[in-house]
Motif scaffolding. Structure first.
Motif, PDB file in Angstrom:
ATOM      1  N   HIS A  72       0.830  -1.205   0.000  1.00 56.88           N
ATOM      2  CA  HIS A  72       0.000   0.000   0.000  1.00 56.88           C
ATOM      3  C   HIS A  72       0.868   1.260   0.000  1.00 56.88           C
ATOM      4  O   HIS A  72       0.561   2.231  -0.704  1.00 56.88           O
ATOM      5  N   ILE A  73       1.953   1.239   0.764  1.00 56.76           N
ATOM      6  CA  ILE A  73       2.876   2.380   0.742  1.00 56.76           C
ATOM      7  C   ILE A  73       3.420   2.581  -0.666  1.00 56.76           C
ATOM      8  O   ILE A  73       3.504   3.715  -1.158  1.00 56.76           O
ATOM      9  N   SER A  74       3.801   1.497  -1.328  1.00 60.71           N
ATOM     10  CA  SER A  74       4.333   1.598  -2.690  1.00 60.71           C
ATOM     11  C   SER A  74       3.315   2.258  -3.611  1.00 60.71           C
ATOM     12  O   SER A  74       3.657   3.173  -4.371  1.00 60.71           O
ATOM     13  N   HIS A  75       2.073   1.793  -3.537  1.00 60.39           N
ATOM     14  CA  HIS A  75       1.029   2.358  -4.387  1.00 60.39           C
ATOM     15  C   HIS A  75       0.798   3.829  -4.065  1.00 60.39           C
ATOM     16  O   HIS A  75       0.706   4.675  -4.967  1.00 60.39           O
ATOM     17  N   LEU A  76       0.711   4.169  -2.774  1.00 64.34           N
ATOM     18  CA  LEU A  76       0.459   5.561  -2.397  1.00 64.34           C
ATOM     19  C   LEU A  76       1.586   6.485  -2.841  1.00 64.34           C
ATOM     20  O   LEU A  76       1.337   7.617  -3.274  1.00 64.34           O
ATOM     21  N   LEU A  77       2.821   6.008  -2.743  1.00 63.69           N
ATOM     22  CA  LEU A  77       3.945   6.850  -3.149  1.00 63.69           C
ATOM     23  C   LEU A  77       3.916   7.100  -4.654  1.00 63.69           C
ATOM     24  O   LEU A  77       4.109   8.242  -5.100  1.00 63.69           O
TER      25      LEU A  77
END
Length: 201
Positions: free
Chosen positions: A156-161
């Motif tokens: 999720h962090i990867s997607h949000l970034l």
């Protein structure tokens, strides 16, 4: 909670040392976010890999005619030569709610807020670096969403970034269906290059 580093392991070798020198990433957090949380979920090398993979993807698309809404007047060679800088701030739900209310007049904490640099091209051309802007990630919301969506926090962090960097470049899924489809397509392709799944299925 799923192991946070597993999702980054395949991506680590995709960005070379030369690529990493093309970007500066500054990560800060509110006092309620402890060092263990930062080290576990917001490791600078991991986030830099995601940032550079996104920018490399955009560079490739620009070489085939893509224009960046917030940087459409900048020469491609200048864009690609400039050292990119990005600030990331990790916050909690209380501050996240206050920031979202101030920025968007919405009284709840959202997962990520994007603050583009908004510098004129004439100024950017004189600067040694090209500041993309600031991303504010609400850790509490991000963790809750990852659990609700049955994905790891790292995914999720990867997607949000990726999503946030695209916003800083001027892409906006809220403008209409075509813009949403374009932005989601970029996100899916960048995530795939990091060996991460499509977040929209």
């Amino acid at each position: 909670m799923s192991q946070p580093h597993d999702d980054f392991s395949n991506a680590a070798g995709k960005v070379t040392n030369d690529d990493a020198r093309l970007a500066v990433l500054d990560i800060n957090a509110t006092e309620s976010i402890d060092d263990e949380t930062l080290d576990t979920f917001y490791n600078r090398d991991n986030l830099l890999t995601i940032m550079m993979t996104t920018l490399n993807y955009i560079d490739e698309r620009m070489s085939h005619g893509l224009t960046l809404p917030y940087f459409e007047d900048i020469d491609l060679e200048i864009w690609q030569a400039k050292l990119k800088t990005l600030d990331i701030y990790i916050t909690d739900e209380n501050e996240g709610r206050a920031l979202n209310l101030e920025a968007r007049h919405k009284d709840y904490a959202t997962n990520i807020l994007s603050y583009p640099s908004d510098l004129p091209v004439a100024i950017i051309e004189l600067m040694p670096t090209l500041p993309l802007g600031e991303l504010i990630i609400c850790h509490d919301v991000m963790v809750r969403e990852a659990e609700e969506q049955n994905k790891t926090v790292a995914q999720h962090i990867s997607h949000l970034l990726i999503h946030g960097v695209l916003h800083l470049l001027g892409f906006d899924h809220e403008l209409g269906q075509a813009e949403q489809d374009e932005m989601e397509g970029f996100e899916i392709e960048v995530l795939a290059s990091l060996d991460l799944p499509n977040p929209y299925i």
